[in-house]
Design a protein around this motif. Structure first.
Motif, PDB file in Angstrom:
ATOM      1  N   LEU A  72       0.606  -1.038   0.114  1.00  0.00           N
ATOM      2  CA  LEU A  72      -0.139  -0.007  -0.174  1.00  0.00           C
ATOM      3  C   LEU A  72       0.731   1.280   0.017  1.00  0.00           C
ATOM      4  CD1 LEU A  72      -2.751  -1.032   2.563  1.00  0.00           C
ATOM      5  CD2 LEU A  72      -3.027  -0.990   0.080  1.00  0.00           C
ATOM      6  N   LYS A  73       2.017   1.244   0.061  1.00  0.00           N
ATOM      7  CA  LYS A  73       2.971   2.330   0.418  1.00  0.00           C
ATOM      8  C   LYS A  73       2.947   3.238  -0.789  1.00  0.00           C
ATOM      9  CE  LYS A  73       6.816   1.771   2.817  1.00  0.00           C
ATOM     10  NZ  LYS A  73       7.932   1.400   3.320  1.00  0.00           N
ATOM     11  N   GLY A  74       2.698   4.310  -0.817  1.00  0.00           N
ATOM     12  CA  GLY A  74       2.733   5.330  -2.130  1.00  0.00           C
ATOM     13  C   GLY A  74       1.422   5.312  -2.584  1.00  0.00           C
ATOM     14  N   THR A  75       0.698   4.218  -2.344  1.00  0.00           N
ATOM     15  CA  THR A  75      -0.721   4.447  -3.107  1.00  0.00           C
ATOM     16  C   THR A  75      -1.429   5.723  -3.299  1.00  0.00           C
ATOM     17  OG1 THR A  75      -1.203   2.137  -2.616  1.00  0.00           O
ATOM     18  CG2 THR A  75      -3.267   3.418  -3.027  1.00  0.00           C
ATOM     19  N   SER A  76      -1.317   6.316  -2.175  1.00  0.00           N
ATOM     20  CA  SER A  76      -2.062   7.898  -2.049  1.00  0.00           C
ATOM     21  C   SER A  76      -1.506   8.956  -3.162  1.00  0.00           C
ATOM     22  CB  SER A  76      -2.039   8.324  -0.680  1.00  0.00           C
ATOM     23  OG  SER A  76      -2.887   7.442   0.325  1.00  0.00           O
ATOM     24  N   GLU A  77      -0.135   9.024  -2.965  1.00  0.00           N
ATOM     25  CA  GLU A  77       0.570   9.673  -3.953  1.00  0.00           C
ATOM     26  C   GLU A  77       0.072   9.496  -5.480  1.00  0.00           C
ATOM     27  OE1 GLU A  77       1.932   8.276  -1.494  1.00  0.00           O
ATOM     28  OE2 GLU A  77       2.505   9.657   0.072  1.00  0.00           O
ATOM     29  N   ARG A  78      -0.029   7.952  -6.108  1.00  0.00           N
ATOM     30  CA  ARG A  78      -0.173   7.785  -7.056  1.00  0.00           C
ATOM     31  C   ARG A  78      -1.278   8.007  -7.470  1.00  0.00           C
ATOM     32  NH1 ARG A  78       2.889   3.387  -5.238  1.00  0.00           N
ATOM     33  NH2 ARG A  78       1.051   2.207  -5.097  1.00  0.00           N
ATOM     34  N   LEU A  80      -3.565  10.482  -6.373  1.00  0.00           N
ATOM     35  CA  LEU A  80      -3.585  11.950  -6.290  1.00  0.00           C
ATOM     36  C   LEU A  80      -3.072  12.128  -7.403  1.00  0.00           C
ATOM     37  CD1 LEU A  80      -3.276  12.765  -2.268  1.00  0.00           C
ATOM     38  CD2 LEU A  80      -5.393  12.813  -3.815  1.00  0.00           C
ATOM     39  N   ALA A  81      -1.855  11.755  -8.233  1.00  0.00           N
ATOM     40  CA  ALA A  81      -1.381  12.240  -9.061  1.00  0.00           C
ATOM     41  C   ALA A  81      -1.937  11.779 -10.602  1.00  0.00           C
ATOM     42  CB  ALA A  81       0.134  11.682  -9.106  1.00  0.00           C
ATOM     43  N   ASN A  82      -2.825  10.682 -10.499  1.00  0.00           N
ATOM     44  CA  ASN A  82      -3.207  10.183 -11.559  1.00  0.00           C
ATOM     45  C   ASN A  82      -4.561  10.217 -11.820  1.00  0.00           C
ATOM     46  OD1 ASN A  82      -0.720   9.571 -12.875  1.00  0.00           O
ATOM     47  ND2 ASN A  82      -0.573   7.922 -10.999  1.00  0.00           N
ATOM     48  N   GLU A  83      -5.409  10.773 -10.642  1.00  0.00           N
ATOM     49  CA  GLU A  83      -6.980  10.360 -10.783  1.00  0.00           C
ATOM     50  C   GLU A  83      -7.497  11.856 -10.713  1.00  0.00           C
ATOM     51  OE1 GLU A  83      -9.059   7.120  -8.998  1.00  0.00           O
ATOM     52  OE2 GLU A  83      -6.877   6.098  -9.046  1.00  0.00           O
ATOM     53  N   ASN A  84      -8.364  12.273 -11.381  1.00  0.00           N
ATOM     54  CA  ASN A  84      -9.145  13.454 -11.301  1.00  0.00           C
ATOM     55  C   ASN A  84     -10.488  13.190 -10.288  1.00  0.00           C
ATOM     56  OD1 ASN A  84      -7.654  15.049 -13.156  1.00  0.00           O
ATOM     57  ND2 ASN A  84      -8.569  14.209 -14.711  1.00  0.00           N
ATOM     58  N   CYS A 104      -2.775  -6.185  11.417  1.00  0.00           N
ATOM     59  CA  CYS A 104      -3.119  -6.247  10.072  1.00  0.00           C
ATOM     60  C   CYS A 104      -4.290  -5.309   9.617  1.00  0.00           C
ATOM     61  CB  CYS A 104      -3.463  -7.481   9.834  1.00  0.00           C
ATOM     62  SG  CYS A 104      -2.027  -8.681  10.180  1.00  0.00           S
ATOM     63  N   LYS A 105      -4.834  -4.291  10.387  1.00  0.00           N
ATOM     64  CA  LYS A 105      -5.812  -3.541  10.023  1.00  0.00           C
ATOM     65  C   LYS A 105      -5.374  -2.110   9.326  1.00  0.00           C
ATOM     66  CE  LYS A 105      -9.478  -3.859  12.702  1.00  0.00           C
ATOM     67  NZ  LYS A 105     -10.278  -3.565  13.806  1.00  0.00           N
ATOM     68  N   PHE A 106      -5.641  -1.780   8.374  1.00  0.00           N
ATOM     69  CA  PHE A 106      -5.510  -0.640   7.474  1.00  0.00           C
ATOM     70  C   PHE A 106      -6.891   0.022   7.035  1.00  0.00           C
ATOM     71  CE2 PHE A 106      -2.449  -3.673   6.716  1.00  0.00           C
ATOM     72  CZ  PHE A 106      -1.315  -2.768   6.681  1.00  0.00           C
ATOM     73  N   VAL A 107      -6.864   1.202   6.854  1.00  0.00           N
ATOM     74  CA  VAL A 107      -8.189   2.020   6.738  1.00  0.00           C
ATOM     75  C   VAL A 107      -7.629   2.739   5.478  1.00  0.00           C
ATOM     76  CG1 VAL A 107      -9.831   3.988   7.421  1.00  0.00           C
ATOM     77  CG2 VAL A 107      -8.779   2.261   9.012  1.00  0.00           C
ATOM     78  N   ALA A 108      -8.694   2.985   4.490  1.00  0.00           N
ATOM     79  CA  ALA A 108      -8.409   3.798   3.378  1.00  0.00           C
ATOM     80  C   ALA A 108      -9.515   4.757   3.438  1.00  0.00           C
ATOM     81  CB  ALA A 108      -8.642   2.893   1.987  1.00  0.00           C
ATOM     82  N   TYR A 109      -9.187   6.139   3.299  1.00  0.00           N
ATOM     83  CA  TYR A 109      -9.947   7.203   3.532  1.00  0.00           C
ATOM     84  C   TYR A 109     -10.011   8.156   1.983  1.00  0.00           C
ATOM     85  CZ  TYR A 109     -11.620  11.805   4.910  1.00  0.00           C
ATOM     86  OH  TYR A 109     -12.176  12.860   4.971  1.00  0.00           O
ATOM     87  N   VAL A 110     -10.932   8.141   1.291  1.00  0.00           N
ATOM     88  CA  VAL A 110     -11.003   8.635   0.165  1.00  0.00           C
ATOM     89  C   VAL A 110     -12.287   9.593   0.026  1.00  0.00           C
ATOM     90  CG1 VAL A 110     -10.666   8.374  -2.438  1.00  0.00           C
ATOM     91  CG2 VAL A 110      -9.930   6.684  -0.858  1.00  0.00           C
ATOM     92  N   GLU A 111     -11.637  10.890  -0.305  1.00  0.00           N
ATOM     93  CA  GLU A 111     -12.926  11.914  -0.355  1.00  0.00           C
ATOM     94  C   GLU A 111     -12.947  12.219  -1.935  1.00  0.00           C
ATOM     95  OE1 GLU A 111     -14.595  16.358   0.928  1.00  0.00           O
ATOM     96  OE2 GLU A 111     -12.360  15.712   1.720  1.00  0.00           O
ATOM     97  N   PHE A 112     -14.315  12.034  -2.508  1.00  0.00           N
ATOM     98  CA  PHE A 112     -14.484  12.088  -3.931  1.00  0.00           C
ATOM     99  C   PHE A 112     -15.238  13.401  -4.215  1.00  0.00           C
ATOM    100  CE2 PHE A 112     -14.004   7.581  -3.240  1.00  0.00           C
ATOM    101  CZ  PHE A 112     -13.090   7.304  -4.421  1.00  0.00           C
ATOM    102  N   ALA A 113     -14.943  14.387  -5.324  1.00  0.00           N
ATOM    103  CA  ALA A 113     -15.701  15.172  -5.672  1.00  0.00           C
ATOM    104  C   ALA A 113     -17.009  15.051  -5.974  1.00  0.00           C
ATOM    105  CB  ALA A 113     -14.816  16.102  -6.634  1.00  0.00           C
ATOM    106  N   SER A 124      -9.852   2.339 -11.913  1.00  0.00           N
ATOM    107  CA  SER A 124      -8.504   2.649 -12.214  1.00  0.00           C
ATOM    108  C   SER A 124      -7.307   1.637 -11.855  1.00  0.00           C
ATOM    109  CB  SER A 124      -8.290   3.712 -10.841  1.00  0.00           C
ATOM    110  OG  SER A 124      -8.040   3.020  -9.731  1.00  0.00           O
ATOM    111  N   GLU A 125      -6.248   1.884 -12.303  1.00  0.00           N
ATOM    112  CA  GLU A 125      -5.281   0.911 -12.173  1.00  0.00           C
ATOM    113  C   GLU A 125      -4.878   0.715 -10.836  1.00  0.00           C
ATOM    114  OE1 GLU A 125      -0.401   0.731 -13.150  1.00  0.00           O
ATOM    115  OE2 GLU A 125      -1.586   2.108 -14.477  1.00  0.00           O
ATOM    116  N   GLU A 126      -4.881   1.548  -9.808  1.00  0.00           N
ATOM    117  CA  GLU A 126      -4.672   1.512  -8.301  1.00  0.00           C
ATOM    118  C   GLU A 126      -5.708   0.675  -7.771  1.00  0.00           C
ATOM    119  OE1 GLU A 126      -1.868   2.120  -6.642  1.00  0.00           O
ATOM    120  OE2 GLU A 126      -1.068   2.898  -8.594  1.00  0.00           O
TER     121      GLU A 126
END
Length: 149
Positions: A72-78, A80-84, A104-113, A124-126
């Motif tokens: 998951l490392k670097g996912t957020s940067e990729r 944000l750089a590649n998705e509108n 082993c617990k992770f949280v994905a926080y994504v705010e969509f427009a 998406s690829e990610e």
């Protein structure tokens, strides 16, 4: 003796989860979601187009937490750089009060427009990388859609 862990989600289970996430998003659309009692912004098709947060709690298999963290490392940067249309993207790992990693617990926080950016993210690829590496995941993630009140 503990029961064996559940199997990893299959590709068809992942696709079913995608369908359920989309269905939940569509069924949650109503003018009252924006908290003002007035109609929310709409696209030309009449669908809601206001921003919202997608929160996913992902559990890696017990022996795969570090591998998942590395994956998951670097996912957020990729993303944000590649998705509108993505306002914010964070991958977080659960820790205790002493800042010790809770396995082993992770949280994905994504705010969509808007809904369109969510739909594009699911293609998406990610996102596909996560689907393709579902062998790291213990169970289907818990998903929450959040809107301002």
């Amino acid at each position: 003796m503990q029961p064996p862990p559940p199997p990893s989600p299959t590709p068809s289970e992942i696709e079913e989860a995608r369908f359920l996430y989309t269905s939940m998003r569509l069924s949650s659309r109503s003018p009252s979601l924006n908290g003002s009692g007035s109609s929310s912004a709409s696209s030309s098709s009449g669908e809601s187009s206001e921003a919202f947060v997608w929160l996913a709690v992902i559990r890696a298999k017990p022996d795969r937490g570090e591998e998942m963290a590395e994956f998951l490392k670097g996912t957020s940067e990729r993303v944000l750089a590649n998705e509108n249309g993505i306002i914010s993207h964070r991958i977080l790992r659960c820790v205790d009060e002493e800042d010790e990693v809770l396995g082993c617990k992770f949280v994905a926080y994504v705010e969509f427009a808007d809904d369109e950016s969510f739909d594009q993210h699911l293609q998406s690829e990610e996102f596909q990388k996560l689907v393709d590496n579902s062998d790291l995941v213990k169970e289907a993630p818990a998903i929450f859609f959040l809107r301002d009140t």
